[in-house]
Scaffold this active site. Structure first.
Site, PDB file in Angstrom:
ATOM      1  CG  HIS A  34      -0.276  -0.284   2.514  1.00 48.22           C
ATOM      2  ND1 HIS A  34       0.649   0.588   3.044  1.00 48.22           N
ATOM      3  CD2 HIS A  34      -0.377  -1.318   3.397  1.00 48.22           C
ATOM      4  CE1 HIS A  34       1.071   0.124   4.204  1.00 48.22           C
ATOM      5  NE2 HIS A  34       0.479  -1.036   4.436  1.00 48.22           N
ATOM      6  CG  HIS A  37       4.215  -1.847   2.012  1.00 48.90           C
ATOM      7  ND1 HIS A  37       2.886  -2.186   2.011  1.00 48.90           N
ATOM      8  CD2 HIS A  37       4.788  -2.543   3.024  1.00 48.90           C
ATOM      9  CE1 HIS A  37       2.658  -3.079   2.965  1.00 48.90           C
ATOM     10  NE2 HIS A  37       3.789  -3.302   3.606  1.00 48.90           N
ATOM     11  CD  GLN A  61       6.861 -11.146  10.717  1.00 50.94           C
ATOM     12  OE1 GLN A  61       7.948 -11.235  10.171  1.00 50.94           O
ATOM     13  NE2 GLN A  61       6.199  -9.996  10.760  1.00 50.94           N
ATOM     14  CG  ASP A 152       4.926  -2.134  11.785  1.00 53.75           C
ATOM     15  OD1 ASP A 152       4.022  -2.640  12.448  1.00 53.75           O
ATOM     16  OD2 ASP A 152       4.878  -2.014  10.545  1.00 53.75           O
ATOM     17  CG  MET A 186      -1.555   4.240   4.250  1.00 57.95           C
ATOM     18  SD  MET A 186      -3.171   4.204   3.470  1.00 57.95           S
ATOM     19  CE  MET A 186      -2.961   2.929   2.255  1.00 57.95           C
TER      20      MET A 186
HETATM   21  O1  PAF Z   1       6.954  -5.141   8.721  1.00 59.83           O
HETATM   22  C1  PAF Z   1       6.858  -6.185   8.059  1.00 59.83           C
HETATM   23  O2  PAF Z   1       6.202  -6.270   7.022  1.00 59.83           O
HETATM   24  C2  PAF Z   1       7.581  -7.445   8.547  1.00 59.83           C
HETATM   25  O3  PAF Z   1       7.580  -7.524   9.932  1.00 59.83           O
HETATM   26  C3  PAF Z   1       9.016  -7.578   7.990  1.00 59.83           C
HETATM   27  C4  PAF Z   1       9.913  -6.441   8.463  1.00 59.83           C
HETATM   28  C5  PAF Z   1       8.982  -7.605   6.475  1.00 59.83           C
HETATM   29  C6  PAF Z   1       9.654  -8.887   8.475  1.00 59.83           C
HETATM   30  O4  PAF Z   1       8.910 -10.005   8.061  1.00 59.83           O
END
Ligand code: PAF
Length: 283
Positions: A34, A37, A61, A152, A186
């Site tokens: 989006h 990114h 994760q 994040d 977003m």
């Molecule tokens: O933020 C994210 O999309 C994920 O945590 C990452 C940094 C790509 C690691 O999988």
């Protein structure tokens, strides 16, 4: 844009860039790209000759009850957007290329303490999955710079600490959160929200703005500000996971004299978990 699915094919391309003296910027993602990114891709394109993007929905994760299976995937749209934004190379591996023996037996990278607070408290093991995969990706791509969204915030600080503690030769750059006009940050998880929930979800940022304003006005105690904010989140219809004001540098509780703060929150809206944060200064 070259698309590569295997690490063994990635290496010769990256060596080629280095032999030509081209600088590389790396944007690790889980896809479903989006505007947030794409702001990372744009920042990388501004600062580096070549932009390398990875798309990998990292099972390590996700907790057993989390949304790994339903995580949104839009490979065609992602490819198109990356070409439009000038990415040179997309690494989009299958899980076997990243964890050939499964992720349970993978060597892990853990940033202690910082991994266990805030989102780490509600998502045990999540940040070990993040730092483990990002460490592997950094070692494969060997870029000069890597770009992470400040939405994040805890992840961004964890990656910075990992890089510093392990003396990794890469600069980690934080890019400001991209928001809709409503203020909603977003996020791929916004896809799970209905139209009315999207309107409700924008209330999260308003509450964070109130917290920052109230801290700056210094008219209420910090615990009163945080209690009022939690009550307001509930009134909007969220189930708050946490809301906390911390130091920007290490996410510890602020001490007297700390001027650079950040308010971070995680909330549930129905079955969707949303996070957001706002940096602010005192004085
Ligand atoms: O933020 C994210 O999309 C994920 O945590 C990452 C940094 C790509 C690691 O999988």
């Amino acid at each position: 844009m070259e698309i590569v699915q295997q690490a063994s094919l990635l290496r010769p391309l990256l060596s080629g860039y280095r032999e030509q003296g081209l600088s590389c910027g790396f944007v690790p993602t889980m896809g479903n790209l989006h505007a947030g990114h794409l702001a990372l891709v744009d920042a990388a394109a501004e600062q580096c000759d070549k932009v390398i993007v990875s798309i990998f929905v990292n099972p390590m994760q996700f907790g057993p009850e989390e949304d790994l299976a339903s995580y949104p995937k839009t490979p065609g749209d992602d490819e198109k957007a990356l070409i439009e934004h000038g990415a040179s190379l997309l690494y989009r591996p299958p899980v076997e290329d990243v964890y050939p023996l499964g992720h349970a037996s993978q060597t892990r990278v853990e940033v202690p303490a910082l991994s266990d607070i805030l989102c780490g408290e509600s998502r045990p093991g999540h940040f070990i999955g993040v730092t483990t995969v990002v460490n592997r990706l950094f070692n494969l791509v060997l870029a000069e710079k890597a770009f992470f969204g400040k939405k994040d915030y805890q992840q961004y600080l964890l990656i910075r600490k990992m890089v510093s503690d392990l003396a990794m030769n890469i600069e980690v750059i934080g890019v400001d959160t991209v928001r809709l006009d409503s203020g909603l940050a977003m996020s791929s998880r916004n896809n799970y929200l209905s139209d009315s929930e999207q309107i409700q979800a924008a209330g999260l940022y308003r509450v964070l703005q109130d917290v920052a304003r109230n801290y700056q006005a210094d008219s209420l105690s910090s615990s009163a500000v945080q209690q009022a904010a939690l009550a307001e989140l509930e009134k909007i219809g969220f189930k708050p996971d946490y809301l906390s004001v911390r130091r920007q540098s290490d996410l510890n509780e602020p001490r007297t004299g700390d001027l650079k703060l950040v308010v971070l929150a995680a909330v549930w809206l129905g079955s969707t978990r949303l996070i957001d944060n706002l940096e602010f200064d005192l004085a």
